[in-house]
Design an enzyme around this catalytic site. Structure first.
Site, PDB file in Angstrom:
ATOM      1  CG  HIS A   1    -100.206 -40.627 -88.065  1.00 33.11           C
ATOM      2  ND1 HIS A   1     -99.318 -40.092 -87.180  1.00 33.11           N
ATOM      3  CD2 HIS A   1    -100.829 -39.569 -88.642  1.00 33.11           C
ATOM      4  CE1 HIS A   1     -99.403 -38.771 -87.193  1.00 33.11           C
ATOM      5  NE2 HIS A   1    -100.325 -38.433 -88.084  1.00 33.11           N
TER       6      HIS A   1
ATOM      7  CG  ASP B   1     -97.043 -50.076 -84.669  1.00 32.82           C
ATOM      8  OD1 ASP B   1     -97.857 -49.182 -84.967  1.00 32.82           O
ATOM      9  OD2 ASP B   1     -96.716 -50.346 -83.493  1.00 32.82           O
TER      10      ASP B   1
HETATM   11  O1  LIG Z   1    -107.430 -42.620 -81.650  1.00 37.37           O
HETATM   12  P1  LIG Z   1    -107.452 -44.070 -81.240  1.00 37.37           P
HETATM   13  O2  LIG Z   1    -108.423 -44.869 -82.048  1.00 37.37           O
HETATM   14  O3  LIG Z   1    -107.609 -44.235 -79.747  1.00 37.37           O
HETATM   15  O4  LIG Z   1    -106.013 -44.704 -81.565  1.00 37.37           O
HETATM   16  C1  LIG Z   1    -104.804 -44.086 -81.166  1.00 37.37           C
HETATM   17  C2  LIG Z   1    -103.953 -43.706 -82.368  1.00 37.37           C
HETATM   18  O5  LIG Z   1    -103.460 -44.938 -82.949  1.00 37.37           O
HETATM   19  C3  LIG Z   1    -102.765 -44.861 -84.179  1.00 37.37           C
HETATM   20  O6  LIG Z   1    -101.437 -44.372 -84.014  1.00 37.37           O
HETATM   21  C4  LIG Z   1    -100.514 -44.318 -85.104  1.00 37.37           C
HETATM   22  O7  LIG Z   1     -99.744 -43.154 -85.067  1.00 37.37           O
HETATM   23  C5  LIG Z   1     -98.457 -43.229 -84.430  1.00 37.37           C
HETATM   24  C6  LIG Z   1     -97.752 -41.891 -84.661  1.00 37.37           C
HETATM   25  O8  LIG Z   1     -97.528 -41.676 -86.029  1.00 37.37           O
HETATM   26  C7  LIG Z   1     -97.628 -44.374 -84.996  1.00 37.37           C
HETATM   27  O9  LIG Z   1     -96.390 -44.456 -84.296  1.00 37.37           O
HETATM   28  C8  LIG Z   1     -98.401 -45.683 -84.815  1.00 37.37           C
HETATM   29  O10 LIG Z   1     -97.665 -46.739 -85.429  1.00 37.37           O
HETATM   30  C9  LIG Z   1     -99.777 -45.582 -85.479  1.00 37.37           C
HETATM   31  O11 LIG Z   1    -100.510 -46.770 -85.164  1.00 37.37           O
HETATM   32  C10 LIG Z   1    -103.586 -44.060 -85.177  1.00 37.37           C
HETATM   33  O12 LIG Z   1    -102.905 -43.974 -86.411  1.00 37.37           O
HETATM   34  C11 LIG Z   1    -103.994 -42.695 -84.652  1.00 37.37           C
HETATM   35  O13 LIG Z   1    -104.837 -42.037 -85.605  1.00 37.37           O
HETATM   36  C12 LIG Z   1    -104.787 -42.905 -83.372  1.00 37.37           C
HETATM   37  O14 LIG Z   1    -105.123 -41.648 -82.789  1.00 37.37           O
HETATM   38  O1  LIG Z   2    -100.120 -45.849 -70.898  1.00 37.70           O
HETATM   39  C1  LIG Z   2     -99.664 -45.279 -71.899  1.00 37.70           C
HETATM   40  C2  LIG Z   2     -99.342 -45.975 -73.082  1.00 37.70           C
HETATM   41  C3  LIG Z   2     -98.820 -45.259 -74.143  1.00 37.70           C
HETATM   42  N1  LIG Z   2     -98.635 -43.924 -74.051  1.00 37.70           N
HETATM   43  C4  LIG Z   2     -98.069 -43.155 -75.196  1.00 37.70           C
HETATM   44  O2  LIG Z   2     -98.813 -43.449 -76.368  1.00 37.70           O
HETATM   45  C5  LIG Z   2     -97.961 -43.378 -77.498  1.00 37.70           C
HETATM   46  C6  LIG Z   2     -98.119 -44.648 -78.298  1.00 37.70           C
HETATM   47  O3  LIG Z   2     -97.651 -44.410 -79.577  1.00 37.70           O
HETATM   48  P1  LIG Z   2     -97.180 -45.561 -80.561  1.00 37.70           P
HETATM   49  O4  LIG Z   2     -96.724 -44.911 -81.794  1.00 37.70           O
HETATM   50  O5  LIG Z   2     -96.175 -46.452 -79.914  1.00 37.70           O
HETATM   51  O6  LIG Z   2     -98.476 -46.468 -80.835  1.00 37.70           O
HETATM   52  P2  LIG Z   2    -100.025 -46.117 -81.140  1.00 37.70           P
HETATM   53  O7  LIG Z   2    -100.738 -46.304 -79.835  1.00 37.70           O
HETATM   54  O8  LIG Z   2    -100.097 -44.751 -81.666  1.00 37.70           O
HETATM   55  O9  LIG Z   2    -100.420 -47.164 -82.125  1.00 37.70           O
HETATM   56  C7  LIG Z   2     -96.533 -43.183 -76.991  1.00 37.70           C
HETATM   57  O10 LIG Z   2     -96.181 -41.822 -77.115  1.00 37.70           O
HETATM   58  C8  LIG Z   2     -96.636 -43.577 -75.521  1.00 37.70           C
HETATM   59  O11 LIG Z   2     -95.734 -42.908 -74.667  1.00 37.70           O
HETATM   60  C9  LIG Z   2     -98.939 -43.241 -72.897  1.00 37.70           C
HETATM   61  O12 LIG Z   2     -98.749 -42.014 -72.805  1.00 37.70           O
HETATM   62  N2  LIG Z   2     -99.458 -43.941 -71.850  1.00 37.70           N
END
Ligand SMILES: O=P(O)(O)OC[C@H]1O[C@H](O[C@H]2O[C@H](CO)[C@@H](O)[C@H](O)[C@H]2O)[C@H](O)[C@@H](O)[C@@H]1O
Ligand SMILES: O=c1ccn([C@@H]2O[C@H](COP(=O)(O)OP(=O)(O)O)[C@@H](O)[C@H]2O)c(=O)[nH]1
Length: 470
Positions: free
Chosen positions: A155, A372
């Site tokens: 991701h 990102d």
């Molecule tokens: O599980 P956490 O450590 O709390 O972090 C939350 C997630 O963050 C990252 O999200 C990524 O996936 C998104 C969907 O593909 C993408 O849009 C975003 O750019 C990425 O940063 C991480 O990759 C996940 O594994 C985490 O669960």
């Molecule tokens: O207060 C919040 C902030 C974010 N999101 C959700 O978290 C996801 C964030 O995904 P993104 O790919 O933008 O970034 P990531 O946190 O995975 O790096 C999106 O679906 C948002 O709608 C949410 O449900 N509540």
């Protein structure tokens, strides 16, 4: 499905009762609707440490918890995953740390995930492993269960070989991933970075998108364990977002949000996990300068910044929170009036319905990530504006920039460029912004998360073109 996180986290309520809350981040947003439509199981961690739970059902998904204890949380999750791999894969925005104890624990936890999966997968099943926390699982799983078809999706970005080469365990990580039949990435550049590293640091031959292991000693070609790498950009449940955007309660809530902000002419919005990859400081700097220059005026403009708590014990995240809160305090101190604020800063995490209300309340969405993988927030904002109002300012360093090409694309390192980008979005002729939003929405309607998973799983199920490869 195998992911570090399950879609729900175990948390304690105010009276000490145990509750389930939706896990943070885009991975869960994307995978949950896919799994609600499938009869498979989701293997993952349930967000609390030191307890073993039996399998259970939640919102129509069969969940199989993998336990993490305090040491795993510190060494595997906060350590190797989020203080080594995360910064390394995001352009070394902060320096990655390399510790052998973290690596040892990462191996141990990956083995635990592979064992748990091997135990529950049916004969010949398709297993889809998600993200950088579990890069060793494909190989471990193939060794345990050669009958499985294994996919992997990363991701986050995959760095260039020049950056990836810093990792002391680079070969083991590549071999771990190569256990998959198909490795998916967000961007074409990520897939080609991966293949370049495969060529450089393993004994595989790379032909097109295929990484082929060396021939057997007897000279016969090795057809097992040929791995393919491709871009499969992830998306959102576009129809669900659009449906919620028509919900009268949510529309009323959006109006209420604007009213509570004092009905400014322009509401700017940022929604990010509080992460150094998201470019929050760069965004606040650009916005602060626009206020100081008199290009934007408090009362007529307000920035709502949601910064959802993330990885709070990791030092760099705690430092970032201090820096962001200092900047917000100083901006508000300088520019607030009695009745209006420059930045409405919310260190909270909101449920989906409130997120949609926020998108609807906003005119301009600011996504200024320094790097990102995708950024689903950008896609959700566009999908929620079913009347084609509003405009998205989007960093070219977010994966979403490859698909949302009608947004105002900016380089967040270029503060002047970002300031002009924000002003361009604020003052854009509604006819032009509406045309751009319509085109982006059309793209998201066709390329939703169901299509993402279908395309990936179809590619995974295809037989190897052995004749052309070996
Ligand atoms: O599980 P956490 O450590 O709390 O972090 C939350 C997630 O963050 C990252 O999200 C990524 O996936 C998104 C969907 O593909 C993408 O849009 C975003 O750019 C990425 O940063 C991480 O990759 C996940 O594994 C985490 O669960
Ligand atoms: O207060 C919040 C902030 C974010 N999101 C959700 O978290 C996801 C964030 O995904 P993104 O790919 O933008 O970034 P990531 O946190 O995975 O790096 C999106 O679906 C948002 O709608 C949410 O449900 N509540």
């Amino acid at each position: 499905m195998v992911a570090n996180r399950l879609p729900v986290d175990r948390v304690e309520g105010e009276d000490g009762e145990l509750l389930w809350r939706r896990s943070p981040g885009g991975l869960v947003t994307a995978i949950a609707p896919v799994m609600q439509e499938s009869d498979g199981a989701w293997v993952g961690w349930h967000g609390a440490t030191g307890e073993e739970l039996p399998p259970f059902e939640n919102e129509n998904i069969h969940l199989i918890p993998v336990p993490l204890d305090d040491e795993d949380f510190e060494l595997y999750y906060e350590g190797f995953s989020n203080s080594t791999l995360w910064p390394l894969y995001h352009d070394v925005i902060v320096p990655p740390e390399f510790h052998r104890t973290w690596w040892d624990n990462y191996k141990k936890v990956n083995k635990r995930f592979a064992d748990a999966t091997a135990k529950v997968a049916n004969k010949g099943a398709t297993v889809w492993v998600q993200d950088y926390q579990l890069q060793l699982v494909p190989k471990l799983l193939r060794e345990l269960r050669p009958d499985l078809r294994i996919g992997f999706f990363n991701h986050i970005p995959f760095p260039s070989p020049e950056i990836f080469s810093q990792l002391p365990w680079r070969r083991q990580i590549l071999e771990g991933l190569a256990g998959a039949d198909l490795v998916g990435f967000q961007r074409t550049a990520d897939a080609s970075n991966f293949l370049r590293s495969m060529r450089r640091y393993t004994d595989r031959t790379v032909k097109g998108s295929w990484a082929i292991p060396p021939a057997h000693l007897d000279g016969s070609a090795s057809t097992r364990n040929i791995c393919r790498a491709e871009a499969h950009p992830i998306s959102i449940d576009t129809a669900q977002v659009a449906e919620l955007a028509h919900d009268p309660e949510i529309i009323a809530r959006a109006k209420q949000i604007r009213k509570e902000l004092g009905n400014p002419k322009t509401v700017l919005l940022g929604v990010d996990r509080l992460d150094y990859t998201k470019g929050l400081r760069h965004r606040l700097k650009a916005y602060g300068e626009l206020l100081a220059d008199g290009e934007l005026v408090v009362g007529q403009t307000c920035l709502v910044q949601v910064a959802s708590p993330s990885r709070e014990n990791v030092e760099r995240y705690a430092q970032l929170r201090d820096q962001v809160e200092l900047m917000v305090g100083s901006l508000n101190g300088e520019h607030d009036t009695m009745g209006h604020t420059a930045v409405r800063y919310l260190h909270h995490s909101y449920p989906l319905r409130e997120m949609i209300a926020l998108y609807l309340a906003a005119d301009i969405m600011l996504v200024t990530a320094l790097r990102d993988g995708m950024n689903l927030v950008a896609k959700e904002f566009v999908a929620a504006h079913t009347d084609n109002s509003g405009m998205l300012v989007l960093s070219e360093f977010a994966g979403a920039a490859d698909q949302l090409t009608q947004s105002v694309l900016v380089n967040p390192h270029d503060i002047d460029g970002m300031k002009s980008g924000i002003l361009r979005a604020v003052h854009m002729d509604p006819l032009e912004s509406s045309r751009r939003m319509r085109r982006m929405r059309r793209h998201l309607k066709e390329h939703d998360v169901a299509r993402w998973s279908d395309t990936f799983l179809t590619a995974l199920s295809q037989p190897l073109p052995v004749d052309t490869l070996v």
